[in-house]
Design a protein around this motif. Structure first.
Motif, PDB file in Angstrom:
ATOM      1  N   ASP A  62      -5.841   6.609  15.057  1.00 26.26           N
ATOM      2  CA  ASP A  62      -5.877   7.638  15.853  1.00 26.26           C
ATOM      3  C   ASP A  62      -4.760   8.718  15.089  1.00 26.26           C
ATOM      4  O   ASP A  62      -4.917  10.007  14.936  1.00 26.26           O
ATOM      5  N   HIS A  63      -3.728   8.362  14.939  1.00 31.52           N
ATOM      6  CA  HIS A  63      -2.692   8.957  14.347  1.00 31.52           C
ATOM      7  C   HIS A  63      -2.998   9.575  13.053  1.00 31.52           C
ATOM      8  O   HIS A  63      -2.436  10.755  12.607  1.00 31.52           O
ATOM      9  N   GLY A  64      -3.614   8.457  12.023  1.00 28.63           N
ATOM     10  CA  GLY A  64      -3.989   9.049  10.842  1.00 28.63           C
ATOM     11  C   GLY A  64      -5.022  10.015  10.684  1.00 28.63           C
ATOM     12  O   GLY A  64      -4.910  10.807   9.981  1.00 28.63           O
ATOM     13  N   TYR A  98       1.000  -1.089   0.015  1.00 25.24           N
ATOM     14  CA  TYR A  98       0.073  -0.007  -0.088  1.00 25.24           C
ATOM     15  C   TYR A  98       0.910   1.258   0.074  1.00 25.24           C
ATOM     16  O   TYR A  98       2.170   1.256   0.199  1.00 25.24           O
ATOM     17  N   PRO A  99       0.432   2.531  -0.311  1.00 23.32           N
ATOM     18  CA  PRO A  99       1.362   3.536  -0.419  1.00 23.32           C
ATOM     19  C   PRO A  99       2.128   3.914   0.636  1.00 23.32           C
ATOM     20  O   PRO A  99       1.555   3.970   1.796  1.00 23.32           O
ATOM     21  N   GLN A 100       3.188   4.050   0.582  1.00 22.10           N
ATOM     22  CA  GLN A 100       4.296   4.301   1.507  1.00 22.10           C
ATOM     23  C   GLN A 100       3.924   5.557   2.372  1.00 22.10           C
ATOM     24  O   GLN A 100       4.194   5.666   3.706  1.00 22.10           O
ATOM     25  N   HIS A 101       3.146   6.815   2.047  1.00 21.07           N
ATOM     26  CA  HIS A 101       2.942   7.704   2.607  1.00 21.07           C
ATOM     27  C   HIS A 101       1.891   7.551   3.652  1.00 21.07           C
ATOM     28  O   HIS A 101       1.516   8.459   4.365  1.00 21.07           O
ATOM     29  N   TYR A 102       1.236   6.337   3.696  1.00 19.93           N
ATOM     30  CA  TYR A 102       0.134   6.010   4.613  1.00 19.93           C
ATOM     31  C   TYR A 102       0.792   5.033   5.874  1.00 19.93           C
ATOM     32  O   TYR A 102       0.212   4.688   6.579  1.00 19.93           O
ATOM     33  N   TYR A 103       2.049   4.724   5.679  1.00 21.13           N
ATOM     34  CA  TYR A 103       2.581   3.877   6.790  1.00 21.13           C
ATOM     35  C   TYR A 103       2.413   4.765   8.123  1.00 21.13           C
ATOM     36  O   TYR A 103       2.885   5.888   8.273  1.00 21.13           O
ATOM     37  N   GLY A 104       1.988   3.929   9.206  1.00 22.74           N
ATOM     38  CA  GLY A 104       1.460   4.636  10.569  1.00 22.74           C
ATOM     39  C   GLY A 104       0.151   5.097  10.596  1.00 22.74           C
ATOM     40  O   GLY A 104       0.123   5.577  11.692  1.00 22.74           O
ATOM     41  N   ASP A 105      -0.495   5.250   9.441  1.00 23.99           N
ATOM     42  CA  ASP A 105      -1.561   5.896   9.588  1.00 23.99           C
ATOM     43  C   ASP A 105      -2.903   4.960   9.614  1.00 23.99           C
ATOM     44  O   ASP A 105      -3.984   5.334   9.972  1.00 23.99           O
ATOM     45  N   LEU A 106      -2.783   3.718   9.590  1.00 21.96           N
ATOM     46  CA  LEU A 106      -3.658   2.544   9.620  1.00 21.96           C
ATOM     47  C   LEU A 106      -3.675   1.347  10.518  1.00 21.96           C
ATOM     48  O   LEU A 106      -2.445   1.344  11.002  1.00 21.96           O
ATOM     49  N   GLU A 107      -4.595   0.889  10.991  1.00 19.31           N
ATOM     50  CA  GLU A 107      -4.587  -0.060  12.058  1.00 19.31           C
ATOM     51  C   GLU A 107      -4.514  -1.375  11.299  1.00 19.31           C
ATOM     52  O   GLU A 107      -3.509  -2.200  11.659  1.00 19.31           O
ATOM     53  N   TYR A 108      -5.250  -1.586  10.341  1.00 22.53           N
ATOM     54  CA  TYR A 108      -5.397  -3.048   9.608  1.00 22.53           C
ATOM     55  C   TYR A 108      -6.200  -3.092   8.454  1.00 22.53           C
ATOM     56  O   TYR A 108      -6.873  -1.987   8.086  1.00 22.53           O
ATOM     57  N   VAL A 109      -5.781  -4.164   7.494  1.00 15.54           N
ATOM     58  CA  VAL A 109      -6.880  -4.152   6.330  1.00 15.54           C
ATOM     59  C   VAL A 109      -8.034  -4.829   7.004  1.00 15.54           C
ATOM     60  O   VAL A 109      -8.093  -6.113   7.372  1.00 15.54           O
TER      61      VAL A 109
END
Length: 220
Positions: free
Chosen positions: A212-214, A17-28
């Motif tokens: 929450d970070h996202g 998935y797009p690298q700029h969303y690393y750390g912004d998601l819980e799970y798929v």
């Protein structure tokens, strides 16, 4: 297809998935491949129900465009490979009812100016907005869908059917439910597959749960 409340989802490490969303998601929550397969099944169900009627497709932007495009393409493929030719026309409207992850009291309907083409037609309204059966916010009561349908019904189409990829499950079952839907999901705020959070995450192919970070990172 129901996704249970205790479903832990898929680890992000299993997917690209797009690298700029690393750390912004819980799970798929729903991988893209499963979305594609389920959408094809919906197309078959719709083809069985519409008979020899033509279809006017009203796509709700922006979140509905990927689901609409994929669903329409599946219907076209089924039509090409059968003895029935289904004529389809596509129009677009846009609904705005969220600020950050909260529903707003007032909903705006934009576009779809020439809806007179719906008169006397079998109208399938293809949506990709989260329909709640009931919850504390305004969309949870089905108000979003009811406002849109009230605007469409004044043109007296032959029939209106609503398709949604997602239905959000909550504690009360008295809200709006579409005629066709792909997945019933828990009461989560999800992004991806054109579903956004303040215009971010539309480029994410999978449907994921934002953390929450996202939310803080992209809050406006």
């Amino acid at each position: 297809m129901q996704i249970s409340d205790n479903w832990p989802g898929y680890s992000l490490d299993l997917f690209t998935y797009p690298q700029h969303y690393y750390g912004d998601l819980e799970y798929v929550l729903i991988p893209h491949g499963i979305i594609v397969d389920r959408t094809e099944r919906l197309a078959k169900d719709i083809m069985q129900d519409i008979g020899d009627n033509d279809i006017v497709v009203l796509c709700v932007l922006k979140g509905g465009y990927k689901f609409c495009a994929d669903l329409v393409e599946h219907i076209k493929n089924l039509s090409r490979n059968s003895e029935r030719f289904i004529s389809m026309k596509v129009d677009f409207v846009r609904l705005k009812s969220y600020h950050n992850d909260q529903s707003m009291q007032d909903m705006q309907i934009m576009g779809g100016d020439d809806l007179s083409k719906l008169t006397g037609k079998l109208s399938f309204v293809f949506l990709l907005i989260l329909f709640f059966m009931f919850c504390k916010d305004i969309v949870g009561t089905g108000r979003t869908m009811k406002v849109l349908l009230n605007n469409i019904e004044k043109y007296k189409p032959k029939m209106i059917k609503v398709a949604s990829l997602l239905v959000k499950r909550t504690s009360r079952p008295d809200g709006y439910r579409p005629d066709y839907y792909g997945f019933e999901i828990p009461d989560l705020f999800v992004v991806g597959y054109a579903l956004d959070y303040n215009e971010h995450f539309r480029d994410l192919n999978h449907i994921c749960v934002i953390n929450d970070h996202g939310k803080a990172k992209y809050r406006v």
